[in-house]
Scaffold this active site. Structure first.
Site, PDB file in Angstrom:
ATOM      1  N   ARG A 259      21.983 -20.711  29.829  1.00 12.69           N
ATOM      2  CA  ARG A 259      23.001 -20.337  28.838  1.00 12.69           C
ATOM      3  C   ARG A 259      22.742 -18.934  28.297  1.00 12.69           C
ATOM      4  O   ARG A 259      23.674 -18.253  27.886  1.00 12.69           O
ATOM      5  CB  ARG A 259      22.988 -21.319  27.656  1.00 12.69           C
TER       6      ARG A 259
ATOM      7  N   CYS B  78      24.487 -30.338  17.216  1.00 10.60           N
ATOM      8  CA  CYS B  78      23.767 -29.323  17.969  1.00 10.60           C
ATOM      9  C   CYS B  78      22.282 -29.643  17.921  1.00 10.60           C
ATOM     10  O   CYS B  78      21.781 -30.116  16.903  1.00 10.60           O
ATOM     11  CB  CYS B  78      24.035 -27.968  17.330  1.00 10.60           C
TER      12      CYS B  78
ATOM     13  N   ARG C 173      24.976 -27.425  12.076  1.00 17.71           N
ATOM     14  CA  ARG C 173      25.548 -26.072  12.132  1.00 17.71           C
ATOM     15  C   ARG C 173      26.988 -26.124  11.644  1.00 17.71           C
ATOM     16  O   ARG C 173      27.935 -26.064  12.415  1.00 17.71           O
ATOM     17  CB  ARG C 173      25.442 -25.514  13.545  1.00 17.71           C
TER      18      ARG C 173
ATOM     19  N   ASP D 147      15.719 -16.850  16.586  1.00 16.50           N
ATOM     20  CA  ASP D 147      15.836 -16.977  18.047  1.00 16.50           C
ATOM     21  C   ASP D 147      14.563 -16.567  18.788  1.00 16.50           C
ATOM     22  O   ASP D 147      14.503 -16.687  20.014  1.00 16.50           O
ATOM     23  CB  ASP D 147      17.029 -16.153  18.559  1.00 16.50           C
TER      24      ASP D 147
ATOM     25  N   LYS E 285      23.901 -11.518  24.872  1.00 18.62           N
ATOM     26  CA  LYS E 285      24.817 -12.669  24.857  1.00 18.62           C
ATOM     27  C   LYS E 285      25.517 -12.780  23.501  1.00 18.62           C
ATOM     28  O   LYS E 285      26.741 -12.929  23.425  1.00 18.62           O
ATOM     29  CB  LYS E 285      24.026 -13.965  25.126  1.00 18.62           C
ATOM     30  N   ASN E 286      24.725 -12.720  22.429  1.00 19.74           N
ATOM     31  CA  ASN E 286      25.300 -12.988  21.110  1.00 19.74           C
ATOM     32  C   ASN E 286      26.171 -11.846  20.600  1.00 19.74           C
ATOM     33  O   ASN E 286      26.913 -12.004  19.632  1.00 19.74           O
ATOM     34  CB  ASN E 286      24.190 -13.330  20.110  1.00 19.74           C
TER      35      ASN E 286
END
Ligand code: EPU
Length: 442
Positions: A413, A121, A126, A321, A22-23
């Protein structure tokens, strides 16, 4: 609202292929704004964040089709056919902070960009100050207007510069992606000092170079970009998702399972696999494998779990993460573990939920001490952000009885069909629509 219902205590056994990252995919998709030519992307995961990026790029003049290649694999065909739009609206940006990735490419190619400033967030503050400072160093004029970042390149083109992109917590991943992408079309040479070294930056640089960019040093703290006049199209496969891989490793470990992971980016997971080894989880590569980012490996846990000290850091340090997933695992280690969060010091929303499942956790500022308990018990818990939710899934897989994780839209997500994938290797997990209850406050 969807929830996951997990009946814990099932051993995971079987084989899974790691999906595209995803990132990596998000800034790569945004980089399509840098060229007028068609781009083909492979291994883009099917996630709500990706669908949000598709919506955003659609508004910015990119034609996008999800197609199937001749091997039956899904591919994305993207083509920026209209270079006139420049406004990334709040309505989309507020659904996904990674929308900020369009700022650099749009500014570089179109000479102007208006991107809504991402708001608060769940994982803490952030800011995007480093993104803006980096682009200003390339000559951009930036102002704030009505909650939007309004950026303009004088004369329509950015100019190369030497700049320092470090902040109080080290480098910035998306900030590096933004500045590096923008510098590809700047006049002259850009040197980014204190660049993020994450594998997602290397993937983006590889794609940009295949489009005709001249980037050197990606993956190290100093990136040099020699600006070019234009970029062409490309056919690019996104790297596998190291965080999905690390999450599945934790799932195998906590259930004393035996999982074989294909397409596994072992080269990008050294800090995580080193910690797994230290706590008693074996991650064994299978075969020699030409590409260290696409290996096959087997994850097993021969005995009890030992405690560990973990401090999250920019790559190649331990990834923030994976902090929540490892915390869930260490709740069951024999002894005290110390987990310190150095990237997002407030990223601990999972702590109170894990405590509801019987975990012994004490938090002091950005550090949590986990004292191992013999077992966790199922409970209704609340997902609060993507990775915290993944941590709760890991805990639920090992807990005695039923765990209901509410608000799994957070998980959607970043994990493609996580419940189906876990069920396919033996977990008892199902998705259920549970009516939303008012949340307690005050
Ligand atoms: N920071 C600043 N100023 C900035 C930008 C960042 O002070 O202008 C600070 C942040 O507050 C943080 C640190 O720098 O303390 C690092 O943040 P970074 O900019 O690297 O985070 P990001 O690029 O916004 C990406 C991932 C995150 C991941 C972080 C750190 C994407 C789409 N997001 O965010 O992923 O946690 O890097 O590795 O790539 C997730 O996938 O769940 C996720 C949150």
């Amino acid at each position: 609202m969807d929830a996951f219902v997990i009946e814990g205590g099932r051993r995971l056994e079987g084989r899974l292929r790691i999906n595209g990252s995803k990132n990596s995919a998000l800034p790569i998709m945004a980089a399509v704004l840098l060229t007028d030519e068609p781009v083909t992307l492979r291994d883009v995961p099917d996630l709500s964040d990706i669908r949000n990026m598709v919506r955003l790029l659609g508004e910015l003049g990119v034609m996008i089709a999800r197609e199937t290649d001749n091997r039956g694999q899904p591919v994305f065909a993207l083509h920026a056919i209209d270079q006139s739009p420049s406004h990334a609206r709040y309505e989309i940006v507020r659904t996904m902070r990674a929308s900020i990735c369009v700022l650099g490419p749009m500014l570089a190619r179109r000479g102007k960009a208006r991107v809504s400033l991402p708001g608060g967030c769940a994982i803490g503050q952030r800011p995007v100050d480093l993104h803006l400072r980096g682009l200003e160093a390339l000559g951009a004029r930036i102002t704030l207007d009505g909650g939007d970042i309004v950026a303009e390149a004088p004369g329509g083109r950015l100019r190369g510069a030497t700049l320092f992109l470090g902040g109080a917590n080290g480098s910035t991943v998306l900030g590096t992606a933004n500045v590096m992408s923008a510098a590809t079309l700047a006049r002259g040479t850009t040197v980014i000092e204190c660049a993020a070294c994450e594998p997602e930056i290397v993937d983006l640089a590889n794609m940009l170079n295949a489009m005709g960019a001249r980037i050197e040093g990606a993956g190290s703290p100093r990136i040099t970009v020699r600006g070019v006049e234009s970029l062409g199209g490309v056919d690019h496969a996104v790297i596998p998702d190291r965080i999905e891989a690390g999450t599945l490793m934790c799932a195998a470990a906590i259930t004393e399972g035996d999982l074989t992971l294909d397409n596994c980016p072992l080269d990008a997971l050294m800090a995580a696999t080193d910690t797994l080894g230290a706590i008693g989880v074996a991650v064994d590569p299978i075969g020699s494998g030409d590409d260290p980012m696409r290996r096959t490996c087997r994850v097993t846990r021969p005995g009890g779990l030992r405690p560990a000290q973990i401090t999250t850091q920019p790559h190649p340090g331990f990834p923030t993460d994976l902090q929540a997933q490892f915390m869930a695992l260490l709740c069951l280690a024999q002894g005290n573990s110390v987990i310190t969060e150095k990237i997002f010091p407030d990223r601990f929303l999972h702590v109170a939920e894990l405590q509801r499942m019987g975990a012994s956790l004490i938090r002091q500022n950005a550090t949590v001490v986990a004292t191992g308990v013999p077992g966790l018990t199922g409970a209704p818990v609340m997902a609060s952000d993507l990775r915290a939710s993944a941590g709760l899934v890991i805990a639920g897989l090992a807990a005695r009885g039923e765990t209901t994780i509410n608000r799994v839209y957070h998980i959607d997500r970043g994990y493609e069909k996580l419940e189906d994938r876990l069920a396919s290797v033996g977990a008892s997990i199902r998705r259920q629509d549970i009516p939303a209850e008012p949340v307690a406050a005050g």
